[in-house]
Write an enzyme that holds these catalytic residues in place. Structure first.
Site, PDB file in Angstrom:
ATOM      1  N   ARG A   3       0.941  -5.331  -5.091  1.00 26.32           N
ATOM      2  CA  ARG A   3       0.973  -6.447  -4.142  1.00 26.32           C
ATOM      3  C   ARG A   3       1.200  -7.696  -4.990  1.00 26.32           C
ATOM      4  O   ARG A   3       0.353  -8.064  -5.801  1.00 26.32           O
ATOM      5  CB  ARG A   3      -0.330  -6.531  -3.353  1.00 26.32           C
ATOM      6  CG  ARG A   3      -0.604  -5.267  -2.531  1.00 26.32           C
ATOM      7  CD  ARG A   3      -1.853  -5.433  -1.671  1.00 26.32           C
ATOM      8  NE  ARG A   3      -2.277  -4.176  -1.071  1.00 26.32           N
ATOM      9  CZ  ARG A   3      -1.802  -3.660   0.045  1.00 26.32           C
ATOM     10  NH1 ARG A   3      -0.841  -4.305   0.693  1.00 26.32           N
ATOM     11  NH2 ARG A   3      -2.259  -2.517   0.524  1.00 26.32           N
ATOM     12  N   MET A   9      -8.866   3.543   8.212  1.00 26.06           N
ATOM     13  CA  MET A   9      -8.021   2.374   7.983  1.00 26.06           C
ATOM     14  C   MET A   9      -7.351   1.919   9.278  1.00 26.06           C
ATOM     15  O   MET A   9      -7.180   2.693  10.210  1.00 26.06           O
ATOM     16  CB  MET A   9      -6.988   2.666   6.901  1.00 26.06           C
ATOM     17  CG  MET A   9      -7.587   2.727   5.506  1.00 26.06           C
ATOM     18  SD  MET A   9      -6.333   2.863   4.223  1.00 26.06           S
ATOM     19  CE  MET A   9      -7.370   2.686   2.758  1.00 26.06           C
ATOM     20  N   GLY A  20       0.823  -1.205   0.000  1.00 30.01           N
ATOM     21  CA  GLY A  20       0.000   0.000   0.000  1.00 30.01           C
ATOM     22  C   GLY A  20       0.852   1.248   0.000  1.00 30.01           C
ATOM     23  O   GLY A  20       1.854   1.329   0.708  1.00 30.01           O
ATOM     24  N   ARG A  44      13.619   9.879  -3.198  1.00 29.28           N
ATOM     25  CA  ARG A  44      14.502  10.998  -3.548  1.00 29.28           C
ATOM     26  C   ARG A  44      15.773  10.984  -2.705  1.00 29.28           C
ATOM     27  O   ARG A  44      16.887  11.187  -3.216  1.00 29.28           O
ATOM     28  CB  ARG A  44      13.761  12.319  -3.355  1.00 29.28           C
ATOM     29  CG  ARG A  44      14.606  13.573  -3.587  1.00 29.28           C
ATOM     30  CD  ARG A  44      13.737  14.808  -3.419  1.00 29.28           C
ATOM     31  NE  ARG A  44      14.496  16.051  -3.517  1.00 29.28           N
ATOM     32  CZ  ARG A  44      15.086  16.660  -2.492  1.00 29.28           C
ATOM     33  NH1 ARG A  44      15.029  16.111  -1.276  1.00 29.28           N
ATOM     34  NH2 ARG A  44      15.731  17.794  -2.669  1.00 29.28           N
ATOM     35  N   GLN A  90      -7.312   8.367   2.521  1.00 26.87           N
ATOM     36  CA  GLN A  90      -6.346   8.446   3.618  1.00 26.87           C
ATOM     37  C   GLN A  90      -4.916   8.188   3.155  1.00 26.87           C
ATOM     38  O   GLN A  90      -3.958   8.554   3.836  1.00 26.87           O
ATOM     39  CB  GLN A  90      -6.707   7.432   4.709  1.00 26.87           C
ATOM     40  CG  GLN A  90      -8.039   7.708   5.374  1.00 26.87           C
ATOM     41  CD  GLN A  90      -8.524   6.507   6.175  1.00 26.87           C
ATOM     42  OE1 GLN A  90      -8.178   6.355   7.340  1.00 26.87           O
ATOM     43  NE2 GLN A  90      -9.321   5.654   5.556  1.00 26.87           N
ATOM     44  N   ASP A 102      -0.797   2.511   8.705  1.00 34.83           N
ATOM     45  CA  ASP A 102      -1.315   1.808   9.886  1.00 34.83           C
ATOM     46  C   ASP A 102      -0.437   2.005  11.121  1.00 34.83           C
ATOM     47  O   ASP A 102      -0.885   1.794  12.248  1.00 34.83           O
ATOM     48  CB  ASP A 102      -1.444   0.304   9.608  1.00 34.83           C
ATOM     49  CG  ASP A 102      -2.595  -0.016   8.668  1.00 34.83           C
ATOM     50  OD1 ASP A 102      -3.434   0.878   8.442  1.00 34.83           O
ATOM     51  OD2 ASP A 102      -2.648  -1.150   8.158  1.00 34.83           O
ATOM     52  N   ARG A 126      -6.261  -2.310   9.879  1.00 38.06           N
ATOM     53  CA  ARG A 126      -6.725  -3.704   9.936  1.00 38.06           C
ATOM     54  C   ARG A 126      -6.389  -4.360  11.270  1.00 38.06           C
ATOM     55  O   ARG A 126      -7.215  -5.051  11.851  1.00 38.06           O
ATOM     56  CB  ARG A 126      -6.092  -4.520   8.800  1.00 38.06           C
ATOM     57  CG  ARG A 126      -6.667  -4.224   7.435  1.00 38.06           C
ATOM     58  CD  ARG A 126      -5.899  -4.954   6.365  1.00 38.06           C
ATOM     59  NE  ARG A 126      -4.496  -4.535   6.340  1.00 38.06           N
ATOM     60  CZ  ARG A 126      -3.537  -5.165   5.671  1.00 38.06           C
ATOM     61  NH1 ARG A 126      -3.818  -6.247   4.982  1.00 38.06           N
ATOM     62  NH2 ARG A 126      -2.292  -4.724   5.685  1.00 38.06           N
TER      63      ARG A 126
END
EC number: 2.7.1.11
Length: 319
Positions: A72, A170, A11, A21, A252, A128, A172
């Site tokens: 993913r 968000m 993600g 950079r 988000q 997260d 999980r």
């Protein structure tokens, strides 16, 4: 060491570009050739590589997302997939790899080192904030500011219509974003995966607030604790009036990174290159206090990171 590569995986998180950079420009300053891997581990398997010069990363610090793109990759989860990736790395003469991503991405980096002795350094980037041994991950601060801004706007309409709003964010496995957003916006309730929710108690709390004259309520729920629809169903049954649901979703992940995330990403990118040059590999760059340190990747991933339960209690006391 003459040639290194950098990839972003999983993600996306605001600040990934700033980290890329830093890796590129600091690497070039150290006399290294820096290769960008497009599309994360999928690109690593396919050999989707591009040489990155100093000018190629100009003006990307303020941009959300990742110029290298991300994915993913199910194939990389197999031994065969990782073997293909390792062959591409060796074929192109890459002597070190910087992986920017979350739990799955860092696990993949560790496996590349464990199975094929590819020198890797990880940079934690996930909204997260669920990676152990680091106080903050890249993207968290920007995400929190996005959620805070959205909740403040919802409070305006909630008070105008005298309603209860349920906001799903968000998270999980971690309730960090829900907790911090609830704390700084004065939400009436916060629902997180780490603490079981008592819907009867929650309903009683909201009804008591109504009796005291509070005309609106904001309930923030982390997606891993329950869906906003489940919370709404339980509450409407108990409190006897309609609620409204807002699922913030992928908004988000986007947006220009905050000053904090930019500084975090730039510092971690520089430290990652230094770690490779020092021969300190299979490590993750972590922020501990005000210092950047190198910790073993698997030690970080095996350290369970939970929310501050005292802060959770304070958030409810202050709501």
């Amino acid at each position: 060491m003459k040639k290194i590569a950098v990839l972003t995986s999983g993600g996306d998180a605001p600040g990934m570009n700033a980290a890329v950079r830093a890796v590129v420009r600091y690497g070039v300053r150290q006399g290294l050739e820096v290769i960008g891997v497009r599309r994360g581990y999928s690109g690593l398997i396919d050999g989707d590589f591009v040489k990155l010069e100093y000018k190629d990363v100009a003006g990307i610090t303020e941009k959300g997302g990742t110029i290298l793109r991300t994915s993913r990759c199910e194939e990389f989860k197999t031994e065969e997939g990782r073997e293909l990736a390792a062959k591409q790395i060796k074929k192109h003469g890459i002597e070190g790899l910087v992986v920017i991503g979350g739990e799955g991405s860092l696990t993949g980096a560790h496996l590349l080192y464990e199975e094929h002795k590819i020198p890797v350094v990880g940079i934690p980037a996930t909204i997260d904030n669920d990676i152990g041994l680091t106080d903050m991950c890249i993207g968290v601060d920007t995400c929190l500011n996005t959620v805070m801004d959205a909740v403040q706007k919802l409070k305006d309409t909630a008070s105008s219509h005298e309603r209860a709003f349920i906001v799903e964010v968000m998270g999980r496995h971690s309730g960090y974003i829900a907790l911090m957003a609830g704390l700084v916006t004065g939400a009436e309730a916060i629902i997180v995966p780490e603490i079981p929710v008592d819907y009867s108690q929650l309903a009683d709390r909201i009804l008591e607030e109504r009796r005291r004259g509070k005309i609106n309520s904001i309930i923030i729920v982390a997606e891993g604790a329950a869906s906003a629809y489940t919370v709404a169903r339980h509450l409407e049954y108990r409190i006897g009036y309609e609620t409204r649901i807002t699922i913030l979703g992928h908004v988000q992940r986007g947006g220009s990174p905050t000053a904090f995330d930019r500084r975090l990403a730039l510092s971690m990118g520089v430290e990652a290159v230094d770690a490779l040059l020092d021969g300190e590999v299979d490590v993750m760059i972590a922020l501990q206090g005000n210092k950047f340190v190198r910790v073993p990747i698997m030690e970080a991933l095996s350290t369970k990171k939970t929310i501050d339960k005292k802060l959770y209690e304070i958030a409810h006391m202050l709501s």
